[in-house]
Design an enzyme around this catalytic site. Structure first.
Site, short mmCIF file in Angstrom:
data_model
loop_
_atom_site.label_atom_id
_atom_site.label_comp_id
_atom_site.label_asym_id
_atom_site.label_seq_id
_atom_site.Cartn_x
_atom_site.Cartn_y
_atom_site.Cartn_z
N GLU A 102 2.89 6.87 -2.45
CA GLU A 102 2.66 8.09 -3.24
C GLU A 102 3.09 9.35 -2.49
O GLU A 102 3.50 10.32 -3.10
CB GLU A 102 1.17 8.22 -3.59
CG GLU A 102 0.56 7.00 -4.24
CD GLU A 102 -0.10 6.09 -3.22
OE1 GLU A 102 -0.61 5.03 -3.63
OE2 GLU A 102 -0.10 6.43 -2.01
N ASP A 160 0.84 -1.20 0.00
CA ASP A 160 0.00 0.00 0.00
C ASP A 160 0.88 1.26 0.00
O ASP A 160 2.06 1.21 0.32
CB ASP A 160 -0.89 -0.02 1.24
CG ASP A 160 -2.20 0.74 1.05
OD1 ASP A 160 -2.34 1.43 0.03
OD2 ASP A 160 -3.07 0.61 1.93
N ASP A 170 -8.76 3.46 -3.23
CA ASP A 170 -9.87 3.71 -2.32
C ASP A 170 -11.04 4.38 -3.02
O ASP A 170 -11.08 5.61 -3.17
CB ASP A 170 -9.40 4.57 -1.16
CG ASP A 170 -8.29 3.89 -0.35
OD1 ASP A 170 -8.09 2.68 -0.54
OD2 ASP A 170 -7.65 4.56 0.46
#
Length: 804
Positions: A445, A442, A508
């Site tokens: 970024e 995950d 998400d």
């Protein structure tokens, strides 16, 4: 970014300079260097006090031409840069991505793929079917042609640079700029996983990694590559921020710019979109083939829900008791202690016996995935260790970079430090030794630019590229520990080259039909950016789906390359919605398992040619203009059209290309071309087999792992007279069974080579009469879907007499 104020003026504080002509040209056997002044030269005096651009042109691979424009060549290249494969694709060559240098760094290791020719003032550089044409006596223009037509051109304002910033503000920003023309009706796609409208025309796009969800213009996966419906693509070889204006500043052009002294891009010819992806992924890397078990259904604990081993066992038992085959169980963030992500240690209060739990899950035939990210929270015992050893990213003054977003006081692992990389991998290795099989990687970024990297990398260029270092480190340790072909990620962020490290998921999204549609747009866009495997959170992540949404998303998710049930604050076990949700999840999971011979064939195409498993209609039907804008349906592999249902009442509009298609679930014949408006119950959706296709169905529906060639059923859909179709079905031991289906008048014959056990042929879309086996015995019976011919083990061919 935009530099102009309408057609005539520049924006305040912007000064732009563009190539106007060719002052000199150096022509070599396989490359071309042009020297372009930014104002017309009519006398010797015009050569003074004015910039001269250096424009280098070459070919790294057949059908690909690179252009590198440099203003000032003295800027040092601190990296990172994308590793590209040149020539025959067998070797990685690091090609510097536009940070200056002007020494031909991008032209290193000539591929021998191009040749130059001159005819008067016209010079051409040709690589395969692609030609760059320059007339040195005419105003500045680079024409890219193929098959006797111009694909695109860089004309006036097509090559240059711009400085920005108000007068007296200090050193101005320096942007190198390129513009390529758009033809009438030309549409632009790609640039990563983007959730905005499917065609990029009219959009401004920043290639800049952001944790922005799926409902904004930001993206987790930013790729400076676009393709068009005109038969070519363009890759900008710069790992940092690339700003695009796609028909949004100059409406007839695609503009891209970098804040740097040079800009390098590659024009990649097709002629078909699949060919463009083939050449692009040959240059930037092809996806690894994920293990077969990863194609099964993944079930997650969800994010902030409460769970322990009892919860996990209840979920696993619930799936098994309801007949829903489960392949992978995923533990999200809270398998670790709160405030300590990542310390790679199971929360002892919740999971006191992790090794025993993992063993028990494995005994039930499950693989296990656990959540990770590249951050070290201050409360984690690993923080002090990593700080002491110099493994964390630092600010210019030497302090560790930290903030409180996501985890309090968290720092970032510096993967440019080989020791930090090995340290991080060893933490993962310990989990693999415990019994974990793969990792959800995950984040990646939120990477700062006011920092100093261990290897001296440029922080702006590292912002996007960091995720590639992160995912590569994880993928490598999986390959080392589990072996080649067994490594798989569930990754959120990526950039160019990230397609080599599958699988990626959409991030998400909300639990709404609108978010389901935007997720599909993102997946189609990512597929057109060179990524072969993609998934999404079934039911959506934020919020709780309605029963109708869950069921429709389950259909969509289980007709994707990879399928995961995952949410944020609520579980995604189907019985939490209604009993029909259980039935839908069970039916489509089992359907996917039976489709494994077909899906593995599509997966091999992704690994061998870069063609995504989940495909925009454009890829399969480039000559049908109606397919060029479709973003609510897709092709799953070569031959299955899927139109997810995005409505509570089951209504769906979808387009059927030319020919007679067959509904895979009902056997109904659907004739195209044309639009259809239909309504479906939760047990079905538009799932159509292409005219003449042969879809191999495996005999097993309770697992993704079995001998796919043993007992396979070939569904033959309305073959045209005189056609031959070759179907390859892999076996787990590496063998491949090959079936050749041909129709001669009323006789359909299937020849088998390497088939194991018995096999069957199901003829749909035709009326079947008698059947005979050319070897052994065969039985023919009528079913709801058509005529079924059974070939006992050892049969090498069967024939059936058909009408219709």
């Amino acid at each position: 970014m935009k530099f102009t104020d309408g057609y005539w003026l520049m924006r305040e504080g912007v000064q732009a300079s563009y190539a106007t002509e060719v002052a000199d040209a150096r022509v070599e056997e396989d490359r071309l260097t042009l020297y372009a002044p930014v104002r017309p030269v009519r006398s010797r005096g015009d050569t003074l006090n004015s910039p001269l651009l250096t424009v280098e042109c070459w070919s790294p691979a057949e059908g690909v031409i690179g252009v590198r424009t440099t203003h000032h060549a003295g800027k040092e290249d601190h990296g990172p840069g994308f590793a590209l494969r040149t020539g025959d694709g067998n070797g990685d060559v690091g090609i510097s991505g536009g940070s200056g240098g002007g020494s031909g760094a991008g032209m290193s290791g000539g591929s021998g793929c191009a040749k130059t020719s001159r005819d008067g003032s016209v010079t051409e550089l040709t690589s395969g079917s692609l030609t760059l044409r320059v007339d040195t006596d005419a105003p500045w223009r680079l024409d890219f042609t193929a098959d006797g037509r111009t694909l695109t051109s860089a004309g006036a304002r097509g090559t240059g640079f711009a400085t920005t910033g108000p007068a007296g503000s200090g050193t101005p920003g320096h942007h190198t700029v390129a513009q390529l023309s758009l033809g009438v009706g030309e549409l632009v796609y790609g640039l990563g996983e983007r959730f905005t409208p499917f065609t990029r025309n009219g959009q401004s796009v920043e290639i800049w990694q952001s944790d922005g969800g799926t409902a904004s213009e930001q993206a987790y996966k930013n790729v400076p590559f676009h393709l068009t419906n005109r038969g070519y693509g363009v890759f900008v070889n710069h790992p940092g921020k690339v700003s695009y204006e796609i028909g949004s500043e100059a409406v007839g052009r695609v503009q891209f710019s970098v804040e740097d002294q040079s800009l390098e891009y590659f024009v990649i010819h097709g002629p078909e979109p699949k060919d463009v992806l083939d050449r692009y992924t040959a240059l930037t890397g092809r996806p690894a083939l994920p293990p077969a078990w990863s194609f099964g259904l993944w079930l997650s604990t969800s994010f902030t829900t409460s769970y322990d081993e009892e919860t996990v066992t209840r979920f696993v038992d619930g799936m098994a008791g309801r007949g829903i085959p489960l392949g992978v169980f995923h533990f999200d963030c809270f398998w670790m202690r709160a405030y300590q992500w990542c310390d790679f240690t199971w929360d002892p209060d919740v999971f006191p016996d992790p090794e025993g739990m993992l063993r028990r899950l494995r005994e039930r035939g499950l693989r296990v995935s656990v959540w990770t990210n590249p951050y070290i929270a201050q409360k984690s015992p690993l923080f002090d260790e990593a700080r002491r050893e110099g493994y964390l990213l630092r600010r210019p003054g030497g302090d560790v970079w930290q903030w409180d977003l996501w985890q309090p006081g968290m720092a970032l692992v510096d993967f440019t430090n080989p020791a930090a990389r090995a340290w991080f991998q060893d933490k993962l290795r310990a989990l693999l030794h415990q019994g974990v099989d793969c990792f959800k990687t995950d984040f990646g970024e939120r990477v700062p630019t006011d920092v100093v990297w261990h290897d001296g990398s440029d922080p702006e260029r590292m912002h996007n590229y960091y995720t590639h270092l992160y995912n590569t480190a994880v993928f490598e340790v999986l390959e080392e520990e589990r072996g080649a072909g067994e490594a798989v990620l569930f990754a959120r962020s990526a950039t160019t080259g990230g397609q080599q490290l599958p699988v990626h998921w959409g991030g998400d999204c909300e639990s709404t039909f609108e978010a389901m549609a935007e997720s599909l747009r993102g997946g189609l866009s990512l597929g057109l950016s060179g990524f072969g495997f993609w998934s999404h959170d079934i039911g959506g992540f934020e919020g709780t789906p309605t029963p109708a949404l869950f069921k429709r998303w389950a259909q969509f998710g289980l007709l994707s390359s990879h399928s995961r049930l995952h949410g944020s604050k609520s579980y995604r076990v189907p019985w939490d919605y209604d009993e029909e949700a259980v039935e839908v999840t069970r039916a489509f999971t089992r359907l996917k398992h039976r489709l494994m011979p077909y899906l593995l064939g599509a997966a091999r195409q992704a690994a061998e040619r870069g063609t995504p498993v989940l495909r925009a209609m454009l890829l399969e039907f480039p000559d049908d203009p109606a397919c060029h804008t479709l973003d609510r349906q897709y092709m799953l592999g070569d031959d299955l059209l899927v139109a997810p249902v995005f409505s509570e009442d089951g209504s769906v509009d979808y387009y059927v290309p030319d020919g007679v298609w067959t509904h895979l679930l009902s056997g109904e014949q659907v004739r195209g071309p044309g639009w259809r408006r239909e309504r479906y119950g939760f047990d079905s959706l538009p799932l159509l087999a292409r005219p003449g296709s042969v879809i191999p169905f495996g005999r097993c529906d309770d697992s993704a792992e079995y001998d796919w060639a043993d007992g396979v059923t070939l569904r033959v859909h309305a073959p045209a007279d005189g056609t031959v179709t070759v179907t390859r079905v892999p076996a787990p031991d590496g063998r491949t069974a090959v079936f050749r289906t041909r129709r001669d008048g009323g006789l359909v014959t299937v020849e088998a080579e390497g088939a194991t056990g018995s096999w069957q042929v199901l003829l749909t879309g035709v009326e079947a009469g008698g059947a005979e086996a050319t070897e052994g015995a065969a039985a023919c019976e009528d079913t709801d879907l058509g005529a079924l011919v059974t070939a006992p083990a050892g049969t090498t061919a069967v024939s059936a007499r058909v009408t219709g």
